[in-house]
Design a protein around this motif. Structure first.
Motif: not given
Length: 233
Positions: A133-146, A179-182
């Motif tokens: 589940p952690c990995k499934s939400e990572m793309p959303h965090f990347e988009d939000a970080y961008q 992924y580029t978020f810290p």
């Protein structure tokens, strides 16, 4: 012949049971989605803590009656003490209650504190590379970080226990996915213990002054993540 009919009947019954179980599983899964936000109310906490019991009220009345019977000098001293106590109480009630602080390390191994990120809204997320589940939400965090990375601090904390999860495993996963978020590492489990993180992923939405706004347990979809971001901007 009867045996064949019985076998066919049992087979059909088994298929019906499996199909029914699948149907109810899907219904229950949708009913217990974990991507909903729980709002944290600072006002409600303050109101609860400032509420006085009847015993406290009676004690205050008794103190006032005692003061009324004392001399003018004692009254004056008592008034000064009362003002001081009242001022201290008002000051305590106005203190901003921030989320619990803890220390983690960044990619270079330098120690940083969660409070270092106050001044801007904060998205605090606990995760691990073995967590589906952690990995499934990572793309959303990347988009939000961008989109919001300049105005919101994304503190994506890996639960690095040194056994099941290591810094190398986590870093390799982040690099492979691009992924580029810290990413920060909870190598001493201080963050997990401070926040009682026994189930991941979990995400906290924190205001710029460090006060809690909302919390989400479980994997976030894009829409729910956006709701949390809107609450702290």
């Amino acid at each position: 012949m009867k045996k064949n009919k019985t076998f066919i009947l049992l087979t059909v019954l088994l298929i019906v049971l499996i199909a029914g179980a699948g149907f109810f599983y899907n219904k229950l899964s949708s009913a217990y989605k974990t991507d909903t936000l729980t709002k944290t109310s600072q006002t409600e906490e303050n109101e609860t803590e400032s509420a006085e019991s009847p015993l406290e009220e009676n004690n205050k009345k008794a103190e006032i009656e005692e003061d009324a019977q004392t001399s003018d000098t004692k009254k004056s001293d008592s008034t000064e003490d009362s003002h001081t106590t009242s001022s201290e109480k008002d000051s305590d009630e106005n203190v901003v209650k921030t989320v619990p602080d803890f220390t983690m390390t960044d990619a270079s191994g330098e120690e940083v504190k969660l409070s270092d990120f106050f001044g801007k809204p904060v998205v605090l997320n606990f995760w691990a590379s073995w967590c589906g589940p952690c990995k499934s939400e990572m793309p959303h965090f990347e988009d939000a970080y961008q989109k919001y990375g300049e105005n919101i601090n994304f503190v994506i904390v890996n639960l690095t226990d040194g056994a099941r999860e290591t810094k190398e495993k986590a870093s390799e996963f982040i690099e492979e996915q691009g992924y580029t978020f810290p990413v920060y590492f909870d190598t001493n489990t201080e963050g997990a213990m401070t926040y009682g993180t026994y189930s991941i992923p979990v995400t906290y939405f924190i205001a710029a002054d460090g006060t809690p706004v909302a919390q989400a347990n479980g994997a976030l979809d894009a829409a729910t993540l956006q709701k949390g971001l809107d609450m702290i901007q």
